[in-house]
Design an enzyme around this catalytic site. Structure first.
Site, short mmCIF file in Angstrom:
data_model
loop_
_atom_site.label_atom_id
_atom_site.label_comp_id
_atom_site.label_asym_id
_atom_site.label_seq_id
_atom_site.Cartn_x
_atom_site.Cartn_y
_atom_site.Cartn_z
N GLY A 143 0.77 -1.18 0.13
CA GLY A 143 0.02 0.05 -0.02
C GLY A 143 0.97 1.06 0.04
N ASP A 194 -7.13 -0.09 0.38
CA ASP A 194 -5.66 0.41 0.87
C ASP A 194 -5.93 2.06 1.34
OD1 ASP A 194 -5.05 -1.86 -0.12
OD2 ASP A 194 -3.36 -0.93 -1.51
N1 LIG Z 1 7.75 7.14 -1.59
C1 LIG Z 1 6.85 7.48 -2.44
N2 LIG Z 1 7.36 8.50 -3.38
C2 LIG Z 1 6.55 8.91 -4.42
N3 LIG Z 1 5.61 8.01 -4.67
C3 LIG Z 1 5.29 7.17 -4.08
C4 LIG Z 1 5.94 6.61 -3.01
N4 LIG Z 1 5.59 5.40 -2.67
C5 LIG Z 1 4.52 5.25 -3.65
N5 LIG Z 1 4.32 6.17 -4.54
C6 LIG Z 1 3.36 6.02 -5.60
O1 LIG Z 1 2.65 4.84 -5.61
C7 LIG Z 1 2.89 4.06 -6.93
C8 LIG Z 1 3.10 2.66 -6.33
O2 LIG Z 1 2.02 1.90 -6.51
P1 LIG Z 1 1.95 0.37 -6.51
O3 LIG Z 1 0.28 -0.06 -6.68
O4 LIG Z 1 2.65 -0.32 -7.65
O5 LIG Z 1 2.39 -0.19 -5.54
P2 LIG Z 1 1.85 -0.40 -4.00
O6 LIG Z 1 0.73 0.58 -3.51
O7 LIG Z 1 2.95 -0.14 -2.99
O8 LIG Z 1 1.15 -1.94 -4.04
P3 LIG Z 1 -0.15 -2.50 -3.64
O9 LIG Z 1 -1.23 -1.60 -4.36
O10 LIG Z 1 -0.14 -3.69 -4.45
O11 LIG Z 1 -0.44 -2.29 -2.30
C9 LIG Z 1 3.96 4.70 -7.44
O12 LIG Z 1 4.19 4.44 -8.62
C10 LIG Z 1 4.07 6.03 -6.95
O13 LIG Z 1 3.19 6.92 -7.88
C1 LIG Z 2 -5.39 -7.13 -5.27
C2 LIG Z 2 -6.16 -6.24 -4.75
O1 LIG Z 2 -7.18 -7.01 -4.18
C3 LIG Z 2 -5.26 -5.71 -3.16
C4 LIG Z 2 -4.13 -4.85 -3.84
O2 LIG Z 2 -3.44 -4.47 -2.58
C5 LIG Z 2 -6.78 -5.14 -5.45
C6 LIG Z 2 -7.54 -4.13 -4.86
O3 LIG Z 2 -8.30 -4.34 -4.04
O4 LIG Z 2 -7.86 -3.10 -5.36
#
Ligand SMILES: Nc1ncnc2c1ncn2[C@@H]1O[C@H](COP(=O)(O)OP(=O)(O)OP(=O)(O)O)[C@@H](O)[C@H]1O
Ligand SMILES: C[C@@](O)(CCO)CC(=O)[O-]
Length: 416
Positions: A143, A194
């Site tokens: 997240g 998230d």
């Molecule tokens: N430290 C940060 N500085 C700037 N932008 C960030 C930072 N951390 C996350 N982001 C933003 O969030 C995006 C990452 O999103 P992504 O959904 O790929 O990863 P996640 O949120 O860690 O994973 P998930 O959604 O599966 O939990 C990056 O492309 C950027 O736009």
């Molecule tokens: C895979 C998923 O269920 C969780 C991603 O952190 C996608 C979402 O809920 O948006």
């Protein structure tokens, strides 16, 4: 459409808005199909430092993703309001300003959308510097994007005078609503879980389209988060599950039902005053949820390897987030010794995985212009070693240990 900015803060000291990453304990993927999910906030957080300027510029300093840039004109609130979807914000910006693709592009678009919608005229005229540092690994399923969006939304709402400490139910709801739009810029059609966890903290049960439910007495839960460092795309994994469901609708719907049932059951049990009984239940349910996710095709050999190692240390594990690589979480027995956690982390590190022994269930969004007795500005200067010309540059250079000092006091007590 949410109301327009009002009542801007006329003069403002630098402040920090911070929001946690999340770990989904139960229900990823099934949540997209209307099933319940249970998630908790992590002690790893994003910290957005906002400082005023007088030259009318918007500096965006994002050292974790190698972005340090100055944006000229932001889209107007009216132009943002006219978009069919937040993700269309790119149509309002000059293509020359934006990287073609990657985290920098997404982060700049998220900023342009939220700042365009929320910044009052006075701050647009005087300008600001936003520097975001995060201890949530980017793109690992923890997240990071929601922690970014929530801290950004809270900071911008505070500049518009609509949020102060972000500690009331009303303020949190507003932050959550805007952060969800930021998540739509980044992810297209996110479920909203998230940003709900990053805003509210603790443990939440969440069903798409309804308000998140805060869970029970919420015994903070010890976990080891393991980042396999295998890159994954949430968007592609969600699309892959959808394609599988198009092929085998009845079978996949049964799997979604089973995952939803595990999440519902866990949500009920979080109210159990006995931490031991809850732990017993969670240990079995975590393993079962992982098996169901693997049947959806979202596991990965690295995640399976991680599970074998942690199971040998009596720590049942599951993927957390979108899967396909990314992260897993292993439940640490509440009575587990620190040496056992160190041993499992050493084995996982030997596989090339990054390990974060941490606690799930800490604080959500926080906004403050003070750190203990000091102003944010004085704190950054002191911790950076003094004599900083530019507060954002000093903040950008702080160590991870220094940043962790900014975590809410309740959380610091849990970590140490
Ligand atoms: N430290 C940060 N500085 C700037 N932008 C960030 C930072 N951390 C996350 N982001 C933003 O969030 C995006 C990452 O999103 P992504 O959904 O790929 O990863 P996640 O949120 O860690 O994973 P998930 O959604 O599966 O939990 C990056 O492309 C950027 O736009
Ligand atoms: C895979 C998923 O269920 C969780 C991603 O952190 C996608 C979402 O809920 O948006």
């Amino acid at each position: 459409m949410l109301a327009a900015p009002s009542n801007p803060i006329p003069q403002w000291p630098p402040f920090v808005a911070s929001a946690p990453g999340k770990a989904i304990l139960f229900g990823e993927h099934a949540v997209v199909y209307g099933k319940a999910a249970v998630a908790g906030s992590l002690s790893m957080r994003a910290y957005a430092l906002v400082t005023p300027r007088t030259d009318g510029l918007m500096r965006l300093c994002l050292p974790d993703i190698d972005i340090d840039t100055t944006l000229g004109a932001l889209p107007s609130a009216a132009a943002i309001a006219s978009l069919a979807h937040p993700g269309d914000v790119a149509t309002l910006l000059s293509a020359a300003l934006l990287p073609q693709e990657g985290p920098g592009r997404t982060a700049m678009l998220t900023f342009a959308y939220l700042a365009g919608a929320l910044l009052p005229a006075s701050v647009r005229q005087s300008g600001l510097t936003l520097c975001v540092r995060s201890l949530v690994p980017v793109g690992a399923g923890l997240g990071s994007s929601a922690a970014f969006s929530v801290s950004l939304a809270a900071a911008l709402l505070r500049l518009g005078g609509r949020v102060s400490a972000a500690d009331s139910a009303e303020e949190r709801q507003l932050v959550d609503q805007w952060a969800f739009r930021g998540e739509q810029v980044a992810h297209g059609t996110p479920s909203g879980i998230d940003n709900a966890v990053a805003t509210h903290g603790g443990f939440l049960a969440y069903t798409r389209g309804s308000s998140p439910r805060q869970l029970g007495a919420a015994h903070p839960t010890r976990v080891v988060i393991c980042d396999t460092r295998v890159p994954k795309s949430t968007r592609a994994l969600v699309a892959g599950v959808r394609a599988l469901r198009d092929q085998h609708p009845a079978a996949i719907d049964s799997i979604m039902d089973a995952i939803g049932a595990l999440a519902e059951d866990a949500a009920q049990r979080f109210a159990d005053p006995s931490a031991e009984r809850l732990e017993d239940h969670l240990r079995g349910a975590v393993a079962l949820n992982h098996a169901l996710l693997a049947a959806l095709g979202v596991s990965h050999p690295a995640l399976e390897r991680m599970r074998v190692i942690s199971a040998a240390h009596k720590m049942p594990a599951k993927l957390t987030g979108a899967g396909g690589g990314g992260c897993a979480l292993a439940l640490v027995p509440q009575a587990g010794a620190a040496s056992e956690v160190a041993a499992v982390c050493a084995e996982l590190a030997a596989e090339g995985f990054a390990c974060y022994p941490t606690v799930v269930g800490g604080a959500g969004i926080e906004c403050a212009a003070r750190v203990g007795a000091e102003s944010v500005a004085a704190w950054v200067e002191r911790v950076a070693g003094g004599g900083c010309e530019d507060l954002a540059d000093a903040f950008a250079a702080l160590s991870a240990d220094a940043l962790a000092e900014l975590a809410p006091p309740v959380l610091r007590k849990l970590i140490h």
